[in-house]
Design an enzyme around this catalytic site. Structure first.
Site, PDB file in Angstrom:
ATOM      1  CB  CYS A   2       3.519  47.068 -34.073  1.00 17.35           C
ATOM      2  SG  CYS A   2       4.105  48.333 -32.655  1.00 17.35           S
ATOM      3  NE  ARG A  27      -1.734  45.223 -36.432  1.00 16.00           N
ATOM      4  CZ  ARG A  27      -2.046  43.942 -35.842  1.00 16.00           C
ATOM      5  NH1 ARG A  27      -2.957  43.118 -36.094  1.00 16.00           N
ATOM      6  NH2 ARG A  27      -1.199  43.533 -34.809  1.00 16.00           N
ATOM      7  CD1 TRP A  75      -0.021  51.165 -29.540  1.00 15.79           C
ATOM      8  CD2 TRP A  75      -1.268  52.181 -30.884  1.00 15.79           C
ATOM      9  NE1 TRP A  75      -1.101  51.777 -28.638  1.00 15.79           N
ATOM     10  CE2 TRP A  75      -1.707  52.444 -29.766  1.00 15.79           C
ATOM     11  CE3 TRP A  75      -2.230  52.613 -31.977  1.00 15.79           C
ATOM     12  CZ2 TRP A  75      -3.092  53.107 -29.544  1.00 15.79           C
ATOM     13  CZ3 TRP A  75      -3.060  53.547 -31.903  1.00 15.79           C
ATOM     14  CH2 TRP A  75      -3.562  53.562 -30.566  1.00 15.79           C
ATOM     15  CG  ASN A 101       2.850  43.735 -32.869  1.00 17.02           C
ATOM     16  OD1 ASN A 101       2.645  44.513 -31.811  1.00 17.02           O
ATOM     17  ND2 ASN A 101       1.777  42.861 -33.176  1.00 17.02           N
ATOM     18  N   GLY A 102       4.962  44.004 -30.116  1.00 16.81           N
ATOM     19  CA  GLY A 102       4.937  43.485 -28.628  1.00 16.81           C
ATOM     20  C   GLY A 102       5.512  44.084 -27.711  1.00 16.81           C
ATOM     21  CD  GLU A 471     -18.041  50.533 -18.915  1.00 17.77           C
ATOM     22  OE1 GLU A 471     -18.552  51.435 -18.509  1.00 17.77           O
ATOM     23  OE2 GLU A 471     -17.763  50.061 -20.118  1.00 17.77           O
ATOM     24  CE  LYS A 475     -19.180  49.369 -23.512  1.00 17.92           C
ATOM     25  NZ  LYS A 475     -18.758  50.379 -22.563  1.00 17.92           N
ATOM     26  CD  GLU A 478     -21.674  52.622 -24.784  1.00 15.26           C
ATOM     27  OE1 GLU A 478     -21.456  53.724 -25.021  1.00 15.26           O
ATOM     28  OE2 GLU A 478     -20.732  52.125 -24.122  1.00 15.26           O
ATOM     29  CG  HIS A 494     -33.060  55.023  -0.770  1.00 17.09           C
ATOM     30  ND1 HIS A 494     -33.398  55.700   0.453  1.00 17.09           N
ATOM     31  CD2 HIS A 494     -32.044  54.215  -0.319  1.00 17.09           C
ATOM     32  CE1 HIS A 494     -32.821  55.151   1.538  1.00 17.09           C
ATOM     33  NE2 HIS A 494     -31.971  54.179   0.998  1.00 17.09           N
ATOM     34  CE  LYS A 587     -12.843  53.971 -29.216  1.00 17.47           C
ATOM     35  NZ  LYS A 587     -13.535  52.592 -28.383  1.00 17.47           N
TER      36      LYS A 587
HETATM   37  C1  AGP Z   1     -17.656  53.977 -23.919  1.00 17.60           C
HETATM   38  O1  AGP Z   1     -18.256  52.781 -24.278  1.00 17.60           O
HETATM   39  C2  AGP Z   1     -18.325  55.108 -24.305  1.00 17.60           C
HETATM   40  N1  AGP Z   1     -18.617  55.152 -25.813  1.00 17.60           N
HETATM   41  C3  AGP Z   1     -17.915  56.448 -23.786  1.00 17.60           C
HETATM   42  O2  AGP Z   1     -18.602  56.627 -22.706  1.00 17.60           O
HETATM   43  C4  AGP Z   1     -16.347  56.670 -23.490  1.00 17.60           C
HETATM   44  O3  AGP Z   1     -16.027  55.980 -22.520  1.00 17.60           O
HETATM   45  C5  AGP Z   1     -16.373  58.049 -23.134  1.00 17.60           C
HETATM   46  O4  AGP Z   1     -16.715  58.861 -24.058  1.00 17.60           O
HETATM   47  C6  AGP Z   1     -14.767  58.485 -22.741  1.00 17.60           C
HETATM   48  O5  AGP Z   1     -13.897  58.390 -23.685  1.00 17.60           O
HETATM   49  P1  AGP Z   1     -12.387  58.600 -23.639  1.00 17.60           P
HETATM   50  O6  AGP Z   1     -11.987  57.243 -22.738  1.00 17.60           O
HETATM   51  O7  AGP Z   1     -11.689  58.406 -24.752  1.00 17.60           O
HETATM   52  O8  AGP Z   1     -12.055  59.958 -22.744  1.00 17.60           O
END
Ligand code: AGP
Length: 592
Positions: A2, A27, A75, A101-102, A471, A475, A478, A494, A587
């Site tokens: 928020c 925000r 939010w 906010n919180g 993961e 990171k 990407e 393998h 995103k």
């Molecule tokens: C996250 O770093 C990636 N950019 C991507 O894999 C993301 O996690 C994936 O697109 C899923 O997004 P969502 O959690 O909004 O569904």
């Protein structure tokens, strides 16, 4: 998160607050409201769901009278996106107005106590307890300031609160955990969750500390009290020379590093779930005949970690399926199937398609999501919220660890160990604080300098560290565009080990549980010239570079990813890329 802003001065408060709320839009929010105090007309309130501009077109914020006011962008965490749940919230006697906010962790107990004393409630929010608790304290004969101090002392959880009382030309405020900063002007003062809200009016600021109680008086005095020390305190005055965009990033050059650092708080906020919803979801899991986690990308890695956690803690098997592959399982689904869709955006098309396939078979849908009112949120039978606030960087960092926190808490709840799960997550606060500290960032920067020109980076782990390895690789690649691949330690022999050459870097995630085997995997890589980076609670002679992460057992996936989030960020910056907007990425993947 928020956004909140307060103004007291000689100008029209509504206009300043309206512009301030627009400066805080980054925000993220889903509703907004303003209250202004005019000596003749008293306190006026206007609030609704939607964007600030749209609400203004509908309700005309700018016509509000008065030179004192408070404004809020919400939010949603507790309660849906509705006009009744928007802030400001008012006391039953219509004299006390509060924005917040919180999260008030103990709001249910406070609400019951107040209802027992004749108070009525008209929203689903935790915030509405605050103005009524202040009124309850004033009924004991206390003045507004003292009543607010005593009310705030009864709140558990995170908060940044602004409050006004009919007939008193002042704003009182309190902070614990959620940000708050005072802006000092000439015959006017400001207070907000973030500097951008008033930066165009003043660059002279005073940062509010946790447990501070502040009074912005009508004579433009600003008083700070420490609720902890029970006395007036002084706070230093700073001058900031930021641009607006810089102010939104705070002390950081990019949102990615800001959001990595926010994990100290966001893991705790994710752990603070509405108990009735959490237990309802846990019961749905126990009653189902077949449970599926469905997600993409980082959210999929969180679900993979959760499948190990559920197996160990709840002695349950949960299927983990990539959302884009889920339709291949449609024939297996029945009305007794439970699908848990995990998506920070709540708009990922593959996840939405999977949910549609599940609904065709009348399966029950649970979502774990960050955006209230998102498509996924609206199409689920129950939803657990991540409570992290918007994630501006394209990469998932704070929402990834928030997903892990919610899923770990859920597993403990299914196993009848809810309080233990809460306590284990609370314990992470200091560890994450240290993992995101400047000294840790400096240590990892030395690794980034070594890796920045590498063509390949491998990551390996076993058990709970295997999804973390996946993961970590995601990171790195990407955001730095270095090719990175994650493997189970047991898979190396393998095939992949054929790729190891002199100097090939490999990040090895280890834990007390898997150390013996994963270290022998690391030795195989080392024997072929590999450069071993160890992420573990203890150093090992095999490691060429060591990153210490205290062993937190089942919650290692939350802590062990953080150093690699930082490494990924530093690699991108060293290689001249914008970590907030990586090439080719969105995103939220809303198209097939
Ligand atoms: C996250 O770093 C990636 N950019 C991507 O894999 C993301 O996690 C994936 O697109 C899923 O997004 P969502 O959690 O909004 O569904």
């Amino acid at each position: 998160m928020c956004g909140i802003i307060g103004y007291i001065g000689e100008k029209n408060a509504a206009g300043i607050i309206y512009n301030g709320l627009k400066r805080l839009e980054y925000r993220g929010y889903d509703s907004a409201g303003i209250a202004t105090l005019d000596e003749k007309k008293g306190i006026q309130v206007k609030k609704d769901i939607g964007r600030v501009e749209d609400i203004n077109r509908k309700l005309d914020f700018l016509s509000m009278d008065g030179t004192v006011g408070i404004g809020h962008t919400r939010w949603a965490t507790h309660g849906w996106v509705t006009k009744e749940n928007a802030h400001p919230h008012v006391s039953n006697n219509k004299k006390i107005y509060v924005i917040h906010n919180g999260i008030v962790e103990n709001y249910q107990g406070i609400k019951s106590m107040l209802q027992g004393n004749g108070f009525n409630f008209y929203s689903e929010t935790d915030t509405e307890t605050i103005p009524n608790l202040i009124e309850f304290e004033m009924r004991k004969g206390k003045d507004f300031e003292q009543a607010t101090k005593d009310a705030v002392k009864q709140l558990d959880g995170y908060y940044a609160i602004l409050a006004m009382h009919e007939g008193e030309r002042k704003i009182v405020a309190a902070r614990n955990g959620s940000p708050l900063v005072v802006g000092l002007g000439k015959n006017e003062n400001f207070i907000a969750s973030d500097i951008p809200a008033f930066l165009e009016h003043t660059k002279t600021v005073m940062y509010v500390h946790d447990k501070d109680f502040i009074v912005l008086n009508g004579n433009y005095e600003v008083k700070f009290y420490s609720l902890q020390e029970g006395r007036e305190v002084s706070r230093p005055i700073h001058s900031v020379d930021w641009s607006i965009e810089q102010a939104q990033k705070g002390d950081f050059d990019h949102f990615m590093m800001k959001e990595i650092s926010e994990q100290v708080e966001t893991v705790q906020k994710a752990a603070n779930q509405d108990e009735s919803t959490l237990f309802a979801v846990a019961n749905a899991i126990k009653d189902a005949k077949g449970v599926f986690f469905v997600a993409c990308g980082s959210s999929y890695h969180a679900c993979l970690s959760a499948s190990y956690i559920f197996s160990k803690i709840a002695k349950m098997h949960i299927n983990v399926i990539l959302a884009s592959e889920f339709s291949n399982y449609e024939d297996y689904l029945t009305p007794q199937t439970l699908v848990i869709a995990v998506s920070q955006s709540g708009e990922t098309i593959d996840v939405l398609d999977a949910v549609r396939a599940a609904k065709r078979k009348n399966a029950e849908i649970i979502s774990i999501v960050n955006v209230v009112g998102s498509s996924l949120h609206r199409s689920s039978d129950h939803a657990l919220m991540l409570n992290t606030g918007p994630e501006v960087c394209v990469l998932s960092t704070k929402t990834y660890t928030a997903q892990l926190a919610v899923l770990a808490l859920l597993a403990h709840t299914v196993a009848g160990r809810y309080e233990e799960g809460k306590a284990r997550l609370k314990y992470l606060w200091n560890i994450i604080y240290n993992l995101t500290s400047a000294s840790t960032r400096d240590h990892i920067r030395r690794l980034a300098d070594k890796l920045k020109d590498k063509e390949h980076i491998f990551t390996i782990g076993r058990g709970l560290q295997y999804p973390t390895a996946l993961e970590a690789a995601l990171k790195i690649k990407e955001v730095s565009y270095i090719h990175a691949e994650g493997f189970s330690g047991g898979e190396l022999k393998h095939g992949t080990i054929a790729l190891i050459e002199e100097g090939t870097p490999c990040i090895v995630f280890s834990s007390k549980e898997t150390e013996m085997e994963i270290i022998s995997n690391a030795m195989e890589i080392k024997a072929r010239g590999g450069y071993i980076i160890g992420v573990n609670s203890e150093n090992n002679e095999i490691f060429d570079f060591f990153i210490k992460t205290p062993d937190v057992g089942i919650l290692n996936p939350i802590t062990q990813i953080i150093p690699i989030q930082i490494l990924s960020y530093q690699l991108a910056v060293l290689r001249g890329f914008d970590p907030d907007k990586p090439r080719n990425l969105a995103k939220s993947v809303t198209v097939k």
